[in-house]
Design an enzyme around this catalytic site. Structure first.
Site, PDB file in Angstrom:
ATOM      1  N   ARG A 122      -5.875  -3.552 -77.570  1.00  0.00           N
ATOM      2  CA  ARG A 122      -5.996  -3.853 -76.135  1.00  0.00           C
ATOM      3  C   ARG A 122      -6.462  -2.663 -75.301  1.00  0.00           C
ATOM      4  O   ARG A 122      -6.227  -2.605 -74.097  1.00  0.00           O
ATOM      5  CB  ARG A 122      -4.685  -4.375 -75.556  1.00  0.00           C
ATOM      6  CG  ARG A 122      -4.314  -5.699 -76.172  1.00  0.00           C
ATOM      7  CD  ARG A 122      -3.293  -6.448 -75.379  1.00  0.00           C
ATOM      8  NE  ARG A 122      -3.007  -7.670 -76.090  1.00  0.00           N
ATOM      9  CZ  ARG A 122      -2.186  -7.728 -77.145  1.00  0.00           C
ATOM     10  NH1 ARG A 122      -1.574  -6.647 -77.562  1.00  0.00           N
ATOM     11  NH2 ARG A 122      -1.997  -8.865 -77.745  1.00  0.00           N
ATOM     12  N   LYS A 143     -19.420  -0.532 -67.810  1.00  0.00           N
ATOM     13  CA  LYS A 143     -19.808  -1.752 -68.527  1.00  0.00           C
ATOM     14  C   LYS A 143     -20.045  -1.440 -69.989  1.00  0.00           C
ATOM     15  O   LYS A 143     -20.872  -0.594 -70.325  1.00  0.00           O
ATOM     16  CB  LYS A 143     -21.101  -2.313 -67.931  1.00  0.00           C
ATOM     17  CG  LYS A 143     -20.914  -3.067 -66.633  1.00  0.00           C
ATOM     18  CD  LYS A 143     -22.212  -3.757 -66.260  1.00  0.00           C
ATOM     19  CE  LYS A 143     -22.120  -4.410 -64.900  1.00  0.00           C
ATOM     20  NZ  LYS A 143     -23.421  -4.983 -64.502  1.00  0.00           N
ATOM     21  N   GLU A 185     -35.052   5.210 -65.129  1.00  0.00           N
ATOM     22  CA  GLU A 185     -33.752   4.822 -64.572  1.00  0.00           C
ATOM     23  C   GLU A 185     -33.257   5.917 -63.602  1.00  0.00           C
ATOM     24  O   GLU A 185     -32.611   5.621 -62.595  1.00  0.00           O
ATOM     25  CB  GLU A 185     -32.766   4.578 -65.715  1.00  0.00           C
ATOM     26  CG  GLU A 185     -31.636   3.610 -65.423  1.00  0.00           C
ATOM     27  CD  GLU A 185     -31.979   2.131 -65.607  1.00  0.00           C
ATOM     28  OE1 GLU A 185     -31.916   1.398 -64.604  1.00  0.00           O
ATOM     29  OE2 GLU A 185     -32.292   1.686 -66.732  1.00  0.00           O
ATOM     30  N   LYS A 227     -25.257   6.573 -58.709  1.00  0.00           N
ATOM     31  CA  LYS A 227     -24.693   5.371 -59.319  1.00  0.00           C
ATOM     32  C   LYS A 227     -23.191   5.280 -59.035  1.00  0.00           C
ATOM     33  O   LYS A 227     -22.675   4.206 -58.718  1.00  0.00           O
ATOM     34  CB  LYS A 227     -24.948   5.341 -60.825  1.00  0.00           C
ATOM     35  CG  LYS A 227     -24.335   4.090 -61.434  1.00  0.00           C
ATOM     36  CD  LYS A 227     -25.012   3.579 -62.643  1.00  0.00           C
ATOM     37  CE  LYS A 227     -24.387   2.235 -63.045  1.00  0.00           C
ATOM     38  NZ  LYS A 227     -24.694   1.854 -64.411  1.00  0.00           N
ATOM     39  N   GLU A 237     -19.033  -5.834 -59.215  1.00  0.00           N
ATOM     40  CA  GLU A 237     -20.331  -6.466 -58.965  1.00  0.00           C
ATOM     41  C   GLU A 237     -20.246  -7.720 -58.090  1.00  0.00           C
ATOM     42  O   GLU A 237     -20.607  -8.815 -58.498  1.00  0.00           O
ATOM     43  CB  GLU A 237     -21.048  -6.770 -60.287  1.00  0.00           C
ATOM     44  CG  GLU A 237     -22.515  -7.106 -60.077  1.00  0.00           C
ATOM     45  CD  GLU A 237     -23.412  -6.780 -61.264  1.00  0.00           C
ATOM     46  OE1 GLU A 237     -22.903  -6.382 -62.316  1.00  0.00           O
ATOM     47  OE2 GLU A 237     -24.620  -6.928 -61.100  1.00  0.00           O
ATOM     48  N   HIS A 248     -35.227  -4.952 -62.379  1.00  0.00           N
ATOM     49  CA  HIS A 248     -34.656  -5.504 -63.608  1.00  0.00           C
ATOM     50  C   HIS A 248     -34.912  -6.995 -63.803  1.00  0.00           C
ATOM     51  O   HIS A 248     -34.887  -7.471 -64.930  1.00  0.00           O
ATOM     52  CB  HIS A 248     -33.148  -5.226 -63.684  1.00  0.00           C
ATOM     53  CG  HIS A 248     -32.831  -3.817 -64.124  1.00  0.00           C
ATOM     54  ND1 HIS A 248     -33.237  -2.710 -63.401  1.00  0.00           N
ATOM     55  CD2 HIS A 248     -32.180  -3.336 -65.212  1.00  0.00           C
ATOM     56  CE1 HIS A 248     -32.814  -1.616 -64.036  1.00  0.00           C
ATOM     57  NE2 HIS A 248     -32.175  -1.960 -65.129  1.00  0.00           N
ATOM     58  N   HIS A 265     -36.715  -0.385 -72.468  1.00  0.00           N
ATOM     59  CA  HIS A 265     -36.091  -0.865 -71.237  1.00  0.00           C
ATOM     60  C   HIS A 265     -36.651  -0.144 -70.000  1.00  0.00           C
ATOM     61  O   HIS A 265     -37.030  -0.775 -69.013  1.00  0.00           O
ATOM     62  CB  HIS A 265     -34.573  -0.680 -71.326  1.00  0.00           C
ATOM     63  CG  HIS A 265     -33.851  -1.072 -70.084  1.00  0.00           C
ATOM     64  ND1 HIS A 265     -33.768  -2.384 -69.661  1.00  0.00           N
ATOM     65  CD2 HIS A 265     -33.205  -0.330 -69.147  1.00  0.00           C
ATOM     66  CE1 HIS A 265     -33.091  -2.426 -68.520  1.00  0.00           C
ATOM     67  NE2 HIS A 265     -32.731  -1.185 -68.193  1.00  0.00           N
TER      68      HIS A 265
HETATM   69 ZN    ZN Z   1     -31.409  -0.608 -66.619  1.00  0.00          ZN
END
Ligand code: ZN
Ligand code: ADP
Length: 360
Positions: A122, A143, A185, A227, A237, A248, A265
Site C-alpha cells: 500500500r 503521476k 517539455e 511545474k 487536476e 498534448h 513524445h
Molecule cells: Zn508531456
C-alpha cells in the site's frame, strides 16, 4: 541547486547538480533512509550499464543494502507483466515498509518504479534519479503508472517521491534526439507560464543542446519550479493543471497514429504546440505568435510541421478518442501570447481540422 516542492502537507527536495550519483549514499543518509531495510533500484537496459554501478557503489559505501532489477528500455516495460516482475523482486528481496524503490532512468522507469512504490504494501518510499531531460517533467506532480493493452497510462496513482537526485552529468550520454525532445517539455513550461524563461531557452539553445551543466541546471530547475507552482495549485487536476497539456492534444494523436517510436513524445508535442499557436491566432492572438513559437522550437532542433503524407482524418479520429473530446468540441490549451495560455472547452473540431491542414 535545490528546489523544495511543496504539495499539500508534504514537501520533498529536488537536488540538481553534477556528480550527485556518486553522492547518493550521502543524500540517502541525510534524508534518514533506513539502513536496516533493503532498497530496490529499477533501471533499464540502456541506463543500467552506464550508471547502475556508480549508484550501488555509493549506496553500499554509506552502508545501504541495495538490490536492482533491470527492465528492457522502452514503453513496453510499462506493462502489467513487468510490474508483476518488479513486485516479485521486491517480495523476494524482502522489501518492507521502511524500504524504498529507486528509479534510475527516464520517464518509463520512473512511471513503472513509482507505481510499484505506490502500490507495494500500500505504498513505500519512492526515490527518483532521472537520467533524461524529459523526466524533469515527471519528477513533479506525482503521476505514476503503467499501460493497459487497451489504453496508455490507464493504471496508476499519485505518489510523490521522497527525494529527487538529478545528476546533470548523466545526461551527457543521451542521444541528440532525446535531448531535443526533452527540451521541448522544458520550453513548454516557459510557453505556458513565463515568457522570459521561454526566451532564455532560445538564447541558451546551443548551450542546452551541448548539455553544458550550469545552463542545464538552471533550465531544469526553472522547468521543475514552474511545474511545481502549477501543480501545487491544483494537485488532482481539476482546473489549472490542464495548462500543462499545451500541445498534448495534437501531440498524443500524432504519437498514437504515427506508431510509437516514429515521433518521440517531445517531438510530437513540439508540432502540437505550433498547432496550438495557430489555433490561438485564429481565436484572436497576434499573428506573429505562430512564427515566434516556431522559431523557439526550431532553435532547439525540434520538428514544427506534420509530414505531408499524414492523413488528416486518421489524426482527427485519434484526437476524438482523447478523453478531452466531448460532443463535437475539444478542450484545448490555447496560447494568448508567449508565456500566457487559457483553457478553452469549446473548440470546434472543424477548427482543429483546419489547423491540422495548416500544420502540413
Ligand atoms: Zn508531456
Ligand atoms: P523519457 O520518457 O524520459 O524520454 P525513457 O525512459 O523513454 O524516458 O528514455 C528514453 C530512452 O533513452 C530510453 O531508450 C532509455 O533507455 C534511454 N536513456 C535514458 N537515460 C539515458 C542516458 N542518460 N543515456 C543514454 N540513454 C538513456
Amino acid at each position: 541547486g535545490t528546489l523544495i516542492v511543496e504539495l499539500g502537507d508534504r514537501s520533498y527536495p529536488i537536488h540538481i547538480g553534477q556528480g550527485l550519483l556518486e553522492q547518493a549514499g550521502v543524500y540517502f543518509a541525510r534524508h534518514g533512509m533506513s539502513r536496516k531495510s533493503p532498497h530496490l533500484i529499477i533501471s533499464d537496459g540502456n541506463t543500467a550499464p552506464l550508471y547502475l554501478n556508480r549508484l550501488t557503489d555509493s549506496l553500499a559505501h554509506s552502508g545501504y543494502k541495495v538490490l536492482s532489477f533491470i527492465v528492457q528500455p522502452g514503453e513496453k516495460s510499462k506493462s502489467l507483466s513487468v510490474y508483476e516482475e518488479v513486485i516479485t523482486a521486491a517480495i523476494e528481496g524482502g522489501l518492507d515498509r521502511s524500504s524504498s524503490i529507486v528509479a534510475l532512468g527516464g520517464g518509463v522507469v520512473g512511471d513503472l518504479a513509482g507505481f510499484a512504490a505506490a502500490s507495494y504494501m500500500r505504498g513505500i518510499r519512492f526515490i527518483q534519479i532521472p537520467t533524461t531531460i524529459l523526466a524533469h517533467d515527471s519528477s513533479v506532480g506525482g503521476k505514476v503508472g503503467i499501460n493497459h493493452p487497451l489504453a496508455k497510462n490507464m493504471i496508476g496513482a499519485f505518489h510523490q517521491p521522497e527525494l529527487v537526485l538529478y545528476d546533470v552529468n548523466t545526461l551527457l550520454t543521451l542521444p541528440p534526439r532525446e535531448v531535443s525532445a526533452g527540451l521541448a517539455e522544458m520550453l513548454k513550461h516557459g510557453l505556458i507560464w513565463d515568457a522570459d524563461f521561454a526566451r532564455w531557452c532560445q538564447e541558451h539553445a546551443d548551450s542546452l543542446l551541448a548539455l553544458e551543466p550550469e545552463v542545464l541546471e538552471y533550465g531544469l530547475e526553472k522547468g521543475c519550479a514552474i511545474k511545481a507552482k502549477v501543480v501545487s495549485q491544483d494537485e488532482r487536476e481539476n482546473g489549472l493543471r490542464a495548462i500543462l497539456n499545451l500541445g498534448h492534444t495534437i501531440g498524443h494523436a500524432i504519437e498514437a497514429i504515427a506508431g510509437y517510436g516514429t515521433f518521440l513524445h517531445g517531438e510530437a508535442i513540439s508540432i502540437g504546440m505550433v498547432g496550438s499557436a495557430m489555433l490561438g491566432v485564429r481565436l484572436g492572438a497576434d499573428p506573429s505568435l505562430v512564427e515566434e513559437t516556431r522559431s523557439l522550437l526550431q532553435s532547439l532542433r525540434l520538428p514544427v510541421a506534420l509530414p505531408r503524407e499524414l492523413d488528416t482524418d486518421t489524426l482527427m479520429g485519434a484526437m476524438m478518442h482523447d478523453k478531452k473530446f466531448k460532443e463535437g468540441s475539444i478542450t484545448f490549451v490555447v496560447p494568448l501570447s508567449i508565456g500566457q495560455v487559457e483553457i478553452r472547452k469549446d473548440i470546434p473540431a472543424s477548427l482543429v481540422r483546419e489547423v491540422v491542414e495548416q500544420l502540413k
